[in-house]
Design an enzyme around this catalytic site. Structure first.
Site, PDB file in Angstrom:
ATOM      1  N   GLU A 154     -39.920-116.584 -52.891  1.00 35.81           N
ATOM      2  CA  GLU A 154     -40.402-115.692 -53.951  1.00 35.81           C
ATOM      3  C   GLU A 154     -41.742-116.153 -54.509  1.00 35.81           C
ATOM      4  O   GLU A 154     -42.592-115.325 -54.847  1.00 35.81           O
ATOM      5  CB  GLU A 154     -39.361-115.597 -55.076  1.00 35.81           C
ATOM      6  CG  GLU A 154     -38.115-114.808 -54.717  1.00 35.81           C
ATOM      7  CD  GLU A 154     -38.421-113.377 -54.327  1.00 35.81           C
ATOM      8  OE1 GLU A 154     -39.408-112.811 -54.830  1.00 35.81           O
ATOM      9  OE2 GLU A 154     -37.669-112.812 -53.511  1.00 35.81           O
ATOM     10  N   CYS A 174     -41.563 -96.210 -48.522  1.00 34.02           N
ATOM     11  CA  CYS A 174     -42.290 -95.589 -49.636  1.00 34.02           C
ATOM     12  C   CYS A 174     -43.615 -96.325 -49.836  1.00 34.02           C
ATOM     13  O   CYS A 174     -43.882 -96.912 -50.886  1.00 34.02           O
ATOM     14  CB  CYS A 174     -41.433 -95.644 -50.895  1.00 34.02           C
ATOM     15  SG  CYS A 174     -41.994 -94.553 -52.221  1.00 34.02           S
ATOM     16  N   CYS A 188     -41.339 -90.117 -45.844  1.00 30.47           N
ATOM     17  CA  CYS A 188     -40.337 -89.492 -46.709  1.00 30.47           C
ATOM     18  C   CYS A 188     -39.099 -89.030 -45.936  1.00 30.47           C
ATOM     19  O   CYS A 188     -37.988 -89.059 -46.470  1.00 30.47           O
ATOM     20  CB  CYS A 188     -40.954 -88.312 -47.457  1.00 30.47           C
ATOM     21  SG  CYS A 188     -42.227 -88.817 -48.640  1.00 30.47           S
ATOM     22  N   CYS A 248     -36.558 -91.728 -45.729  1.00 32.86           N
ATOM     23  CA  CYS A 248     -36.148 -92.327 -47.001  1.00 32.86           C
ATOM     24  C   CYS A 248     -34.672 -92.056 -47.270  1.00 32.86           C
ATOM     25  O   CYS A 248     -34.249 -90.899 -47.282  1.00 32.86           O
ATOM     26  CB  CYS A 248     -37.008 -91.786 -48.146  1.00 32.86           C
ATOM     27  SG  CYS A 248     -36.554 -92.478 -49.750  1.00 32.86           S
ATOM     28  N   CYS A 263     -35.340 -88.016 -55.231  1.00 35.14           N
ATOM     29  CA  CYS A 263     -36.764 -88.213 -55.503  1.00 35.14           C
ATOM     30  C   CYS A 263     -37.384 -86.963 -56.112  1.00 35.14           C
ATOM     31  O   CYS A 263     -37.530 -85.935 -55.455  1.00 35.14           O
ATOM     32  CB  CYS A 263     -37.491 -88.590 -54.206  1.00 35.14           C
ATOM     33  SG  CYS A 263     -39.247 -88.931 -54.434  1.00 35.14           S
TER      34      CYS A 263
END
Length: 590
Positions: free
Chosen positions: A163, A319, A326, A329, A335
């Site tokens: 991270e 995205c 799309c 997705c 959405c």
């Protein structure tokens, strides 16, 4: 007062629904008990639809408005946590059913499509998913009875390292650095025992160099002050560990310890802004708070770590900022940006075919914000028109970037020959604070505005410190310039070269000078030097190669020019000898 047309429309819809409801009952509508039951259901349905519709349209009722039960009020408050009451629920998730569907679809996609990344392999080798999800609780129990848990400790450390490395850095750039890091320092204790020089050497080239330093500082703090046990909550991680902000703390807490908390990074911001049609500047503090509230609302309590990674994965792989996929997705049904695109296409088709698009303002459109145009702080601002060519990429609108400041630096590749007749270069360590803290570089000087004309003389004077005697300005050779862009600085390096004689550069330096050393090319590449300095060395080598080629070509030309008179003289002598031989040769008689 409610709108008469709206009320009429709602009642008409309720009437139709109640007829269907009655027909679906096995029995006669006129039957006494059945009639009362149906009438009661019809009345409740009409009230619910009317209230829902009025809530969408912002219509005020009088004293006859039904009050929410405490339980319902608490549930709606939880679902819209952190959402100001004056703003439309259009930009949040107000349905528990929709939230559950969103979670289920996203996690199913993630489990099937997630990338095979090295920091995820340690987690996937553990067969028990519940153990991973509640790693922090397990570790605490095992510690309580005196049993160390090497797997969980290593997993936590791996999550933390990944991270930190992924902050402001693309995954493709991180993978190699992460693998080398974990191979060299697989545990907290290993990193705590390393030197800062070693950390900087391994981190060199990854950028944002203070991250490596803070990561080591955090490891040392955990080992020396916390008995080797990492903080377990997002709040403690952010408070106690250097270099750990709100996002990083949430990611570590949810992935490594199973804490139910959301995360917000660039990918998550993009996903949530499109899913809930948030069109204003996401860097605005109020908008950022709303996005964090959405993230906390959506996170799956059973699998918080996987859910947060799935959100980030969705933003990175599907995205995307430009040309989002799309159709691939998993949550496109939720959405609002995609629904807006479909509505725009439908209206365009109607206009092309001569059919008028629906313009009745009293007809409720569930895909529009209930607030009056221009009054919602989360919708696209009126000044920003919808661009059909962008599609869902209309959300979020990009904030204007602050222009990086322009700086100039003069640097000199100072070279000498070592005992094996190989070149060595002088490198100097930068201060322990500020830009590129603790890294090594060629002798360099900041060039302020208006000092460009004097920079060569200034650099010659600066080099006296390292050589031990004066340097004639004429000895400095101009190599060229290199541009390097940091996150907030556009830095131009003007490069000079100075080749030292055999006995130069061997004098004893003053103790007050910063650390320095002479290195070969191989040692330079393995040192903690920035990408900018590697660019400088590469530019010098290219220039030196060109100069060497020019010198070789010149020597060839000089050699040809020197040999040309000799060849011409030999040719002339040969011709004269041939003429004399011809004169003396006997002539045949006729």
């Amino acid at each position: 007062m409610s709108h008469p047309l709206l009320t009429s429309k709602v009642e008409s819809v309720v009437e139709t629904c109640s007829d269907w409801l009655c027909a679906s009952q096995d029995g006669e509508r006129t039957c006494g008990g059945r009639r009362k039951k149906v009438t009661k259901k019809r009345s409740l349905a009409m009230n619910k639809i009317r209230l829902a519709t009025c809530s969408k349209q912002g219509i005020q009722h009088g004293s006859d408005k039904p009050k929410k039960s405490p339980r319902k009020f608490e549930e709606s408050t939880m679902l819209c946590k952190g959402v100001p009451s004056q703003q439309s629920s259009f930009h949040t998730f107000s349905s528990a059913v929709e939230i559950e569907l969103f979670r289920r679809r996203l996690l199913a996609w993630y489990n099937n499509c997630k990338r095979d990344l090295p920091w995820r392999k340690l987690a996937t080798t553990e067969a028990d998913a519940d153990r991973r999800a509640y790693a922090g609780k397990i570790e605490k129990v095992l510690e309580g009875i005196g049993i160390p848990n090497a797997y969980i400790s290593r997993f936590m450390f791996a999550v933390w390292v990944s991270e930190i490395m992924l902050q402001q850095t693309q995954v493709a750039s991180v993978i190699n650095y992460y693998n080398r890091w974990m191979q060299k320092w697989p545990t907290l204790q290993d990193l705590a025992g390393a030197s800062l020089e070693e950390v900087n050497e391994l981190w060199a080239g990854l950028g944002y160099y203070s991250r490596g330093k803070r990561l080591q500082e955090g490891a040392r703090k955990i080992v020396s002050e916390m008995a080797g046990h990492m903080p377990r909550t997002a709040g403690e991680l952010q408070k106690l560990l250097p270099g750990v902000g709100k996002y990083t703390a949430g990611a570590i807490a949810s992935i490594a310890f199973g804490q139910v908390t959301g995360v917000v990074d660039g990918n998550v911001i993009r996903v949530l802004c499109r899913v809930r049609a948030i069109g204003t500047d996401p860097t605005n503090s109020a908008v950022t708070d709303r996005i964090w509230a959405l993230s906390h609302t959506l996170v799956d309590p059973a699998h918080p770590g996987d859910f947060n990674q799935a959100m980030m994965e969705l933003g990175a792989m599907v995205c995307t900022p430009r040309a989002p996929l799309c159709m691939k997705c998993p949550v496109r049904q939720h959405c609002r940006a995609q629904h807006r695109v479909e509505k725009e296409l439908e209206d365009s088709a109607k206009r092309l075919t001569g059919r008028s698009a629906s313009k009745c303002c009293w007809v409720l459109d569930v895909e529009e914000c209930a607030n009056p145009a221009g009054s919602c702080s989360l919708c696209l601002p009126p000044s920003e028109l919808w661009d059909p060519s962008l599609g869902v990429a209309n959300f979020p609108r990009k904030a204007s970037k602050k222009q990086p400041r322009i700086e100039s630096t003069a640097t000199c590749v100072l070279q000498r020959k070592c005992h094996e007749d190989k070149p060595e270069y002088l490198i100097v360590q930068r201060p322990s604070t500020g830009l590129l803290a603790g890294l090594w570089e060629f002798p360099s000087l900041f060039v302020g505005p208006g000092q460009e004309k004097q920079q060569k003389a200034t650099m010659a004077n600066h080099l006296c410190t390292w050589i031990g005697n004066d340097v004639a300005v004429g000895r400095l050779q101009h190599v060229g310039e290199v541009l390097h862009i940091f996150s907030h600085i556009r830095q131009t390096y003007t490069i000079y070269f100075l080749n030292l004689d055999k006995y130069e550069g061997n004098c004893k330096m003053e103790a007050t000078l910063p650390p320095y050393r002479w290195v070969t090319k191989a040692e330079f590449q393995n040192s903690a030097v920035s990408t900018a300095m590697k660019k400088v060395l590469k530019a010098y080598e290219k220039w030196n190669s060109t100069i060497s080629d020019s010198k070789v070509a010149k020597r060839k030309r000089d050699s040809l020019c020197a040999s040309k008179p000799i060849l011409e003289a030999e040719s002339s002598s040969s011709k004269r000898q041939l003429s004399l031989d011809s004169f003396l040769a006997p002539h045949p008689k006729n």
